[in-house]
Design a protein around this motif. Structure first.
Motif, PDB file in Angstrom:
ATOM      1  N   SER A  80       0.821  -1.212   0.000  1.00  0.00           N
ATOM      2  CA  SER A  80       0.000   0.000   0.000  1.00  0.00           C
ATOM      3  C   SER A  80       0.855   1.262   0.000  1.00  0.00           C
ATOM      4  O   SER A  80       2.019   1.232   0.390  1.00  0.00           O
ATOM      5  N   ARG A 125       8.457   3.313  10.209  1.00  0.00           N
ATOM      6  CA  ARG A 125       8.891   2.837  11.527  1.00  0.00           C
ATOM      7  C   ARG A 125      10.253   2.160  11.395  1.00  0.00           C
ATOM      8  O   ARG A 125      10.602   1.686  10.307  1.00  0.00           O
ATOM      9  N   TYR A 133       5.627  -0.589   2.779  1.00  0.00           N
ATOM     10  CA  TYR A 133       4.700   0.396   2.224  1.00  0.00           C
ATOM     11  C   TYR A 133       5.462   1.213   1.194  1.00  0.00           C
ATOM     12  O   TYR A 133       6.697   1.215   1.192  1.00  0.00           O
ATOM     13  N   ALA A 139      -8.241   4.829   2.557  1.00  0.00           N
ATOM     14  CA  ALA A 139      -8.934   5.155   3.813  1.00  0.00           C
ATOM     15  C   ALA A 139      -8.003   5.956   4.713  1.00  0.00           C
ATOM     16  O   ALA A 139      -6.768   5.895   4.575  1.00  0.00           O
ATOM     17  N   VAL A 186      -6.814   6.072   8.453  1.00  0.00           N
ATOM     18  CA  VAL A 186      -6.782   5.226   9.647  1.00  0.00           C
ATOM     19  C   VAL A 186      -5.888   5.908  10.684  1.00  0.00           C
ATOM     20  O   VAL A 186      -4.714   6.161  10.412  1.00  0.00           O
ATOM     21  N   TYR A 211      -4.009   5.669   3.789  1.00  0.00           N
ATOM     22  CA  TYR A 211      -3.502   4.412   3.239  1.00  0.00           C
ATOM     23  C   TYR A 211      -4.294   4.105   1.975  1.00  0.00           C
ATOM     24  O   TYR A 211      -5.510   4.289   1.962  1.00  0.00           O
ATOM     25  N   ILE A 217      -5.591  -4.943   4.974  1.00  0.00           N
ATOM     26  CA  ILE A 217      -6.246  -3.636   4.993  1.00  0.00           C
ATOM     27  C   ILE A 217      -7.396  -3.681   5.994  1.00  0.00           C
ATOM     28  O   ILE A 217      -7.828  -4.749   6.392  1.00  0.00           O
TER      29      ILE A 217
HETATM   30  P1  5GP Z   1      -0.083   0.346  10.280  1.00  0.00           P
HETATM   31  O1  5GP Z   1       0.138   1.813  10.195  1.00  0.00           O
HETATM   32  O2  5GP Z   1      -0.037  -0.165  11.687  1.00  0.00           O
HETATM   33  O3  5GP Z   1       0.851  -0.418   9.356  1.00  0.00           O
HETATM   34  O4  5GP Z   1      -1.551   0.048   9.719  1.00  0.00           O
HETATM   35  C1  5GP Z   1      -2.649   0.667  10.313  1.00  0.00           C
HETATM   36  C2  5GP Z   1      -3.927   0.157   9.679  1.00  0.00           C
HETATM   37  O5  5GP Z   1      -4.038   0.538   8.310  1.00  0.00           O
HETATM   38  C3  5GP Z   1      -4.096  -1.356   9.711  1.00  0.00           C
HETATM   39  O6  5GP Z   1      -5.395  -1.645  10.205  1.00  0.00           O
HETATM   40  C4  5GP Z   1      -3.977  -1.759   8.272  1.00  0.00           C
HETATM   41  O7  5GP Z   1      -4.764  -2.931   8.014  1.00  0.00           O
HETATM   42  C5  5GP Z   1      -4.526  -0.559   7.554  1.00  0.00           C
HETATM   43  N1  5GP Z   1      -4.052  -0.439   6.170  1.00  0.00           N
HETATM   44  C6  5GP Z   1      -2.816  -0.662   5.683  1.00  0.00           C
HETATM   45  N2  5GP Z   1      -2.765  -0.472   4.359  1.00  0.00           N
HETATM   46  C7  5GP Z   1      -4.023  -0.123   3.963  1.00  0.00           C
HETATM   47  C8  5GP Z   1      -4.620   0.216   2.683  1.00  0.00           C
HETATM   48  O8  5GP Z   1      -4.006   0.226   1.624  1.00  0.00           O
HETATM   49  N3  5GP Z   1      -5.930   0.518   2.718  1.00  0.00           N
HETATM   50  C9  5GP Z   1      -6.670   0.501   3.853  1.00  0.00           C
HETATM   51  N4  5GP Z   1      -7.947   0.793   3.757  1.00  0.00           N
HETATM   52  N5  5GP Z   1      -6.155   0.196   5.075  1.00  0.00           N
HETATM   53  C10 5GP Z   1      -4.847  -0.108   5.127  1.00  0.00           C
END
Ligand code: 5GP
Length: 219
Positions: A51, A58, A67, A88, A90, A95, A116
């Motif tokens: 994504s 991090r 990513y 979205a 988050v 993301y 995701i």
């Molecule tokens: P983290 O920042 O901890 O890697 O991810 C935080 C949240 O973002 C997680 O719930 C993950 O599943 C969600 N996430 C990661 N990539 C994507 C994306 O491409 N699209 C969406 N909708 N959520 C994502």
């Protein structure tokens, strides 16, 4: 796939098929990361969908592997240009799933694994429907989830309570998925998830090489 030489026995497993989008979701502590890593290690035909995100990198993360890290201006321009299959916000960061490489990969028969959230899963399903297989993992009990989320021992009561609240809200989205697996044993859970993937690959509609193969069988 047309079979030109009748002496060659075609292997049905190598018939051309369209790739699928395998979404694995769960509240944290229910085993998603373990199952996802094992799937990527043991199944050569599935690749992680990488994504694009605006959140800071991090320690230990690699740009382009974990990513594609970018800033908000670039992300917004990508949204404007329709470059995402879904996106979205988050926890204050953006993301999104880049469209071009996934669409090309699916056509070439590549399967993709998605980590995701539920909003992204909904959008992905609305746009890609039959290409999407949605799997949700559940913990065997709230007591076991609490044990898993507090196993580090150093976390404060408030931190654990916060994680539990988030997990409960994630669990509430269970009915937006095609398959639900209760993870009371990680190996058994993995085998069930792998079974889902293998069965979904055999769906007639994905096996785009079947028409020529069967025509040949009937000749
Ligand atoms: P983290 O920042 O901890 O890697 O991810 C935080 C949240 O973002 C997680 O719930 C993950 O599943 C969600 N996430 C990661 N990539 C994507 C994306 O491409 N699209 C969406 N909708 N959520 C994502």
């Amino acid at each position: 796939m047309a079979v030109a030489n009748p002496d060659i026995t075609p292997n049905p497993d190598t018939l051309h098929r369209r790739g699928l989008m395998f979404v694995l979701s769960s509240p944290s502590g229910a085993g998603k990361t373990t199952v996802a890593h094992k799937l990527l290690r043991e199944d050569g035909a599935i690749a992680m969908s990488v994504s694009v995100t605006t959140r800071a990198m991090r320690p230990g993360e690699v740009d382009g592997r974990d990513y594609i890290f970018t800033d908000r201006t670039v992300f917004e321009a990508m949204v404007e240009n329709g470059e995402f299959l879904e996106w979205a916000e988050v926890f204050g960061n953006f993301y999104g799933t880049p469209k071009a490489q996934i669409k090309a990969g699916l056509k070439a028969g590549q399967d993709f694994l998605f980590d995701i959230d539920w909003q992204g899963t909904q959008q992905l399903y609305q746009r890609m429907e039959v290409d999407v297989v949605r799997v949700f993992l559940l913990p065997p009990s709230i007591a076991e989830l609490e044990r898993r989320l507090s196993s580090r021992g150093t976390d404060s009561v408030d931190t654990i309570a916060g994680r539990m609240a988030r997990a409960r809200s994630e669990i509430s989205h269970w009915d937006g998925y095609d398959y639900v697996v209760v993870n009371d044993d990680i190996d058994a859970c993995f085998e069930k998830v792998r079974g889902i993937l293998q069965s979904e690959r055999m769906r007639r509609a994905r096996q785009t090489g079947l028409v020529d193969f069967v025509r040949d069988l009937m000749r």
